[in-house]
Design an enzyme around this catalytic site. Structure first.
Site, PDB file in Angstrom:
ATOM      1  N   HIS A  98      14.600  97.218  79.071  1.00  0.00           N
ATOM      2  CA  HIS A  98      15.215  97.085  77.744  1.00  0.00           C
ATOM      3  C   HIS A  98      16.690  97.440  77.762  1.00  0.00           C
ATOM      4  O   HIS A  98      17.171  98.164  78.631  1.00  0.00           O
ATOM      5  CB  HIS A  98      14.488  97.969  76.723  1.00  0.00           C
ATOM      6  CG  HIS A  98      14.652  99.447  76.986  1.00  0.00           C
ATOM      7  ND1 HIS A  98      14.004 100.115  78.008  1.00  0.00           N
ATOM      8  CD2 HIS A  98      15.407 100.380  76.357  1.00  0.00           C
ATOM      9  CE1 HIS A  98      14.343 101.398  77.990  1.00  0.00           C
ATOM     10  NE2 HIS A  98      15.197 101.577  77.005  1.00  0.00           N
ATOM     11  N   ASP A 100      19.185  99.378  75.128  1.00  0.00           N
ATOM     12  CA  ASP A 100      18.881 100.296  74.026  1.00  0.00           C
ATOM     13  C   ASP A 100      19.195  99.691  72.661  1.00  0.00           C
ATOM     14  O   ASP A 100      20.281  99.122  72.440  1.00  0.00           O
ATOM     15  CB  ASP A 100      19.670 101.606  74.192  1.00  0.00           C
ATOM     16  CG  ASP A 100      19.003 102.536  75.192  1.00  0.00           C
ATOM     17  OD1 ASP A 100      17.775 102.429  75.380  1.00  0.00           O
ATOM     18  OD2 ASP A 100      19.714 103.355  75.794  1.00  0.00           O
ATOM     19  N   HIS A 258      17.580  98.731  81.366  1.00  0.00           N
ATOM     20  CA  HIS A 258      17.077  99.811  82.206  1.00  0.00           C
ATOM     21  C   HIS A 258      15.586 100.014  81.974  1.00  0.00           C
ATOM     22  O   HIS A 258      15.015  99.513  81.000  1.00  0.00           O
ATOM     23  CB  HIS A 258      17.864 101.108  81.995  1.00  0.00           C
ATOM     24  CG  HIS A 258      17.933 101.567  80.574  1.00  0.00           C
ATOM     25  ND1 HIS A 258      18.792 101.012  79.647  1.00  0.00           N
ATOM     26  CD2 HIS A 258      17.232 102.518  79.920  1.00  0.00           C
ATOM     27  CE1 HIS A 258      18.622 101.612  78.484  1.00  0.00           C
ATOM     28  NE2 HIS A 258      17.674 102.529  78.619  1.00  0.00           N
ATOM     29  N   ARG A 273      20.195 112.304  75.790  1.00  0.00           N
ATOM     30  CA  ARG A 273      20.969 111.055  75.815  1.00  0.00           C
ATOM     31  C   ARG A 273      21.929 110.995  74.629  1.00  0.00           C
ATOM     32  O   ARG A 273      21.507 111.080  73.475  1.00  0.00           O
ATOM     33  CB  ARG A 273      20.006 109.861  75.733  1.00  0.00           C
ATOM     34  CG  ARG A 273      20.693 108.519  75.863  1.00  0.00           C
ATOM     35  CD  ARG A 273      19.717 107.381  75.693  1.00  0.00           C
ATOM     36  NE  ARG A 273      19.314 107.227  74.301  1.00  0.00           N
ATOM     37  CZ  ARG A 273      18.283 106.496  73.888  1.00  0.00           C
ATOM     38  NH1 ARG A 273      17.522 105.859  74.753  1.00  0.00           N
ATOM     39  NH2 ARG A 273      17.995 106.398  72.613  1.00  0.00           N
TER      40      ARG A 273
HETATM   41  C1  SIN Z   1      16.252 105.362  77.944  1.00  0.00           C
HETATM   42  O1  SIN Z   1      15.435 104.451  78.018  1.00  0.00           O
HETATM   43  O2  SIN Z   1      17.272 105.263  77.258  1.00  0.00           O
HETATM   44  C2  SIN Z   1      16.008 106.651  78.715  1.00  0.00           C
HETATM   45  C3  SIN Z   1      15.951 106.440  80.181  1.00  0.00           C
HETATM   46  C4  SIN Z   1      15.342 107.595  80.918  1.00  0.00           C
HETATM   47  O3  SIN Z   1      14.697 108.459  80.311  1.00  0.00           O
HETATM   48  O4  SIN Z   1      15.476 107.632  82.145  1.00  0.00           O
END
Ligand code: SIN
Length: 282
Positions: A98, A100, A258, A273
């Site tokens: 995805h 974000d 990612h 994050r």
């Molecule tokens: C995310 O998907 O933004 C987080 C990625 C992660 O937890 O490694």
């Protein structure tokens, strides 16, 4: 600062640099920003900064935003807590390819993610370069998707595990967004393939060229959409990062996808994050 490339198409590690210095050092911040535009995701080890410094560094790129489902740190708005424990419900979807929050009208510009705690092994995150994914598409597919638009939905993703009333309330607050299937990166001018796990359907597929029979409409469009979404799965476009405490990743959310690998249960994994507000894709 040394920049060490980690794969041929995406990702570089920044060595001998403290992100907290870049909060006040304009020259250093410009170098990091240029490296981000070039490599699309940057990685650093041993970043001992405070939460305030994490927020201050990310804010150099722009204002931060919270996430309507994943909560933020109570003292640091904009610092989203992605905390997993052995008893976390399986209702979050970081383990799908995805970009974000593309369900927003203006999805994030990028994110700065720090590892607070992780298992000894497992819980890696992977990124894919969606500009290369677009570039490598066959010519006839590029021609077919030029001008196509698609819907992105929080209801169909985070909402899917919710009871109906809660799901509908989430949808009312965050109506589905519509974006071009191929976006132009506002800083680099690159064309980027811009569909992912939040994308539900094309909104303007129904033309004379695309649809001969009804069967070509929704079923046919879904096949094309799934083919495009699956481009992120191609290993040649990817980099994989193994976390340690105080490792950091900074990614350009406009040109990447990612996937956080969820292979570590029943361990704890705690990530924080900072998501930076982006602009409307064109
Ligand atoms: C995310 O998907 O933004 C987080 C990625 C992660 O937890 O490694």
């Amino acid at each position: 600062m040394r920049v060490e490339q980690l794969s041929c198409n995406i990702g570089a590690e920044l060595v001998a640099v403290n992100l907290s210095d870049a909060v006040h050092d304009d020259g250093l911040f410009s170098e990091i920003r240029a490296a981000l535009l070039k490599h699309k995701v940057l990685f650093l080890r041993d970043q001992e900064f405070s939460r305030a410094e994490h927020v201050a560094f990310a804010e150099r790129f722009g204002k931060l935003e919270d996430h309507p489902v994943a909560g933020s740190h109570p003292e640091y708005p904009g610092l989203v807590q992605i905390y997993k424990s052995p008893d976390s419900p399986i209702d979050r979807y970081e383990n799908a390819w995805h970009t974000d929050a593309t369900w927003r009208e203006a999805p994030p510009l990028g994110c700065v993610l720090r590892c607070v705690e992780c298992p000894d092994v497992g819980g890696d995150t992977m990124w894919a370069n969606m500009a290369v994914a677009y570039e490598m598409l066959p010519g006839h597919i590029k021609a077919q998707i030029a001008g196509l638009r698609a819907r992105h939905s929080i209801e169909a993703s985070f909402g899917a595990a919710m009871p109906t009333e809660k799901r509908l309330a989430l949808k009312a607050q965050y109506p589905d967004a519509e974006h071009p299937v191929v976006r132009t990166h506002p800083d680099t001018g690159e064309k980027v393939l811009f569909v992912n796990a939040f994308t539900t359907h094309f909104t303007n597929f129904h033309t004379k060229e695309n649809v001969r029979f009804g069967q070509d409409a929704n079923p046919g469009a879904a096949l094309l959409l799934n083919y495009l979404i699956s481009q992120a799965f191609i290993p040649e476009y990817q980099v994989r990062w193994r976390w340690k405490r105080n490792s950091v990743a900074i990614w350009d959310n406009r040109s990447t996808q990612h996937y956080a690998v969820m292979d570590y249960s029943p361990c704890h994994r705690r990530m924080e994050r900072a998501g930076i507000i982006g602009d409307k894709p064109f």
